[in-house]
Enzyme design. Structure first.
Site, short mmCIF file in Angstrom:
data_model
loop_
_atom_site.label_atom_id
_atom_site.label_comp_id
_atom_site.label_asym_id
_atom_site.label_seq_id
_atom_site.Cartn_x
_atom_site.Cartn_y
_atom_site.Cartn_z
N ASN A 9 38.92 44.60 24.86
CA ASN A 9 37.60 45.13 24.53
C ASN A 9 36.82 45.56 25.76
O ASN A 9 35.98 46.46 25.67
CB ASN A 9 36.80 44.07 23.76
CG ASN A 9 37.33 43.85 22.36
OD1 ASN A 9 37.33 44.74 21.54
ND2 ASN A 9 37.81 42.64 22.09
N THR A 10 37.09 44.94 26.90
CA THR A 10 36.35 45.24 28.13
C THR A 10 37.16 46.07 29.10
O THR A 10 36.65 47.04 29.68
CB THR A 10 35.89 43.93 28.80
OG1 THR A 10 35.11 43.17 27.88
CG2 THR A 10 35.06 44.23 30.04
N ALA A 12 41.22 47.80 30.23
CA ALA A 12 42.60 48.17 29.90
C ALA A 12 43.45 47.92 31.13
O ALA A 12 43.09 48.33 32.24
CB ALA A 12 42.69 49.62 29.46
N ASP A 110 47.14 41.18 20.97
CA ASP A 110 47.15 40.48 22.25
C ASP A 110 47.53 39.01 22.07
O ASP A 110 48.25 38.45 22.91
CB ASP A 110 45.81 40.61 22.95
CG ASP A 110 44.63 40.16 22.09
OD1 ASP A 110 44.76 40.14 20.85
OD2 ASP A 110 43.57 39.85 22.67
N THR A 134 36.61 39.09 26.57
CA THR A 134 35.35 39.35 25.88
C THR A 134 35.06 38.23 24.90
O THR A 134 33.94 37.73 24.80
CB THR A 134 35.42 40.70 25.15
OG1 THR A 134 35.79 41.72 26.08
CG2 THR A 134 34.08 41.05 24.52
#
Length: 261
Positions: A9-10, A12, A110, A134
């Site tokens: 989410n934050t 890559a 994940d 996150t």
């Protein structure tokens, strides 16, 4: 070489593997509007700096918890590497482990990939994988690698951001390990840092203790995620810290798929 891409989410994360060897890794902020061309400009420069050529990449595997980012990464693989990217959790990629929960389809890619990697490093033992991102997740992985469920909690940065957003006079600060073990702060900033950091440590301690009590068997506690190193001084919490657990899980997922071809 294999290019493994883990989209959180934050951030890559991109990594190159030759066989089971991790050759290089890079990180970029997650942005689902970023185009395949933009990814390639950034990635090509970093690969060249470390002596790699995009022509050496012959496979791409992707795990993402941001569905809208997937299309442009698939386009990146096709346009610039000449391959169709494999996507964790989608045919023809199969997990190779059991997801023993009520809604297996809802398990984040994940978390399943982390289970695969944890099984590779600690086979035959019950494992607790804690991923600091996150969100912070705590997952029970069985001796056979099966995913057996877990916990989702707000991440440490998210907790801090919520505090600042809800209290108008509190300043924005960066999360870090406090300089001392004192839990009595003498400035607003130090009090905030103590509250978030030591409060988070207490939460993790409590959740680990509760999970161990419920499972009733010895657990190997494995920490990973972008913020895992923030807690590395709390050695009593973890048996091992594996910053690249998800990337290694993608490598194992790809390699086990190749063995079935």
């Amino acid at each position: 070489m294999l290019l493994a891409i883990d989209v959180g989410n934050t951030n890559a994360k991109f990594a190159l593997f030759r066989g089971a060897e991790l050759l290089a890794r890079w990180r970029i902020a997650t942005d689902d509007r970023r185009t395949a061309d933009e990814y390639m400009v950034w990635l090509d420069q970093l690969m060249r700096i470390e002596g790699y050529d995009r022509g050496d990449v012959d496979a791409v595997i992707i795990s993402t918890v941001v569905p809208r980012a997937l299309h442009n990464l698939q386009l990146l693989a096709h346009k610039y590497f000449g391959v169709d990217a494999l996507v964790a959790g989608r045919e023809p990629v199969t997990w190779g482990i059991a997801l023993k929960v009520d809604e297996p389809q809802s398990v984040g890619a994940d978390r399943a990939v982390n289970a695969i990697a944890a099984q590779a490093v600690e086979p035959g033992r019950d494992k607790l994988v804690i991923s600091f991102g996150t969100a912070t997740t705590l997952d029970h992985i069985g001796p056979d690698g099966a995913y057996l469920g877990g916990i989702i909690a707000p991440g440490v940065n998210l907790s801090l951001e919520a505090l600042v957003a809800a209290a108008a006079k509190l300043p924005r600060i960066a999360i870090e390990a406090p300089a001392s073990a004192s839990v009595i702060g003498r400035t607003t900033e130090s009090q905030m840092l103590i509250g978030v950091y030591w409060g988070y440590v207490a939460m993790i301690e409590g959740l680990i203790a509760r999970m161990k009590a419920q499972i009733g068997k010895p657990l190997v506690v494995v920490a990973t995620g972008g913020l895992a190193t923030l807690f590395q001084e709390q050695a009593h919490l973890f048996d091992r810290i594996e910053p690249d657990l998800t990337l290694n899980g993608l490598m194992h997922l790809y390699n086990q798929g190749q063995q079935k071809i």
